[in-house]
Design a protein around this motif. Structure first.
Motif, short mmCIF file in Angstrom:
data_model
loop_
_atom_site.label_atom_id
_atom_site.label_comp_id
_atom_site.label_asym_id
_atom_site.label_seq_id
_atom_site.Cartn_x
_atom_site.Cartn_y
_atom_site.Cartn_z
N LEU A 83 0.67 -1.06 -0.11
CA LEU A 83 0.21 0.00 0.18
C LEU A 83 0.81 1.22 -0.06
CD1 LEU A 83 -2.81 -0.80 2.76
CD2 LEU A 83 -2.87 -0.87 0.13
N PHE A 84 2.02 1.24 0.48
CA PHE A 84 2.67 2.47 0.78
C PHE A 84 3.95 2.58 -0.37
CE2 PHE A 84 1.24 1.41 4.82
CZ PHE A 84 0.41 2.23 5.14
N CYS A 121 -6.72 -8.07 -14.70
CA CYS A 121 -6.32 -7.77 -13.46
C CYS A 121 -5.14 -6.65 -13.46
CB CYS A 121 -5.60 -8.99 -12.89
SG CYS A 121 -6.77 -10.52 -12.83
N PRO A 122 -5.26 -5.90 -12.63
CA PRO A 122 -4.22 -4.66 -12.64
C PRO A 122 -2.96 -5.23 -12.50
CG PRO A 122 -5.20 -4.53 -10.59
CD PRO A 122 -5.92 -5.77 -11.36
N GLY A 128 2.79 1.03 -7.72
CA GLY A 128 1.45 0.45 -7.26
C GLY A 128 0.70 -0.20 -8.63
N TYR A 129 -0.51 -0.68 -8.20
CA TYR A 129 -1.29 -1.07 -9.28
C TYR A 129 -1.68 -0.26 -10.15
CZ TYR A 129 -1.79 -5.30 -6.19
OH TYR A 129 -1.72 -6.33 -5.32
N SER A 130 -1.10 -0.38 -11.53
CA SER A 130 -1.45 0.35 -12.68
C SER A 130 -2.88 0.48 -12.97
CB SER A 130 -0.64 -0.12 -13.68
OG SER A 130 -1.04 0.61 -15.14
N ASP A 141 1.88 -12.03 -10.95
CA ASP A 141 1.62 -11.14 -9.96
C ASP A 141 0.22 -11.36 -9.54
OD1 ASP A 141 4.12 -9.96 -9.54
OD2 ASP A 141 3.77 -8.67 -11.23
N VAL A 142 -0.70 -12.21 -10.12
CA VAL A 142 -1.76 -12.34 -9.77
C VAL A 142 -2.03 -13.70 -8.97
CG1 VAL A 142 -4.27 -12.35 -10.56
CG2 VAL A 142 -2.68 -10.86 -11.77
N ALA A 143 -2.54 -14.84 -9.97
CA ALA A 143 -2.19 -16.48 -9.25
C ALA A 143 -1.22 -16.95 -9.90
CB ALA A 143 -3.66 -16.80 -9.33
N GLY A 144 -0.73 -16.53 -10.92
CA GLY A 144 0.15 -17.46 -11.68
C GLY A 144 1.27 -17.80 -10.99
N GLY A 145 2.05 -16.79 -9.99
CA GLY A 145 3.20 -17.12 -9.60
C GLY A 145 3.05 -17.88 -8.14
N ASP A 146 1.74 -17.84 -7.57
CA ASP A 146 1.52 -18.38 -6.48
C ASP A 146 1.15 -19.98 -6.75
OD1 ASP A 146 1.63 -16.27 -4.42
OD2 ASP A 146 -0.15 -15.70 -5.40
#
Length: 167
Positions: A83-84, A121-122, A128-130, A141-146
């Motif tokens: 967030l920061f 998805c951003p 931050g999120y584009s 950075d969404v679900a693929g990496g996880d």
């Protein structure tokens, strides 16, 4: 095999409540994959972790706490750091370490899916999120990496457990 019952119940409840981020489009596939891969990954991770203890009751309590910390606390920490502006870059780097824990992968994947709108998805950047750039549900950075880390963890942690058993 014993994980199939809770997996089926969990996915069934998600679909019963109709949570759009988890039940519509490719988000549904990603959600199912996250839960399907989480079971074997956390089981093998927990099994490997249990070798650190001599007492069954101590292992049970500490590993339960460990899975809570690595799942919930790291997920919240990562979300807050993202967030920061001053901590976004370090958060992106720490995610590679956090993803070594199956609980984080599940939680992070589910949180990232909630940011998607109709499979768009951003993109996460150091700023931050584009609001302009988008990627698919299976973006890194969404679900693929996880999902990728969960699949790798199944193999790696299981191999470590087998190696320990044979030695």
């Amino acid at each position: 095999v014993s994980y199939l019952a809770p997996f089926t119940l969990t996915v069934g409840l998600i679909f019963a409540f109709g949570i759009d981020a988890y039940t519509k489009g490719t988000g549904a596939t990603a959600c199912i994959l996250l839960f399907l891969l989480f079971g074997p990954a956390v089981a093998s991770f927990t099994y490997v972790s249990s070798y650190l203890f001599k007492s069954h009751s101590t292992a049970q309590n500490i590993i339960l706490f460990q899975n809570f910390v690595t799942g919930v606390v790291l997920m919240i920490t990562s979300f807050v750091l993202g967030l920061f502006e001053s901590t976004r870059l370090i958060n992106m780097q720490l995610k590679c370490i956090y993803r070594l824990f199956p609980g984080f992968c599940l939680g992070d994947g589910l949180i990232q899916l909630t940011l998607c709108n109709k499979d768009k998805c951003p993109v996460l950047t150091k700023d931050g999120y584009s609001p302009v750039e988008t990627q698919g549900v299976f973006g890194w950075d969404v679900a693929g990496g996880d999902i990728a880390f969960l699949a790798i963890e199944i193999v790696v942690y299981l191999a470590i457990a087998v190696g320990i058993e044979y030695s």
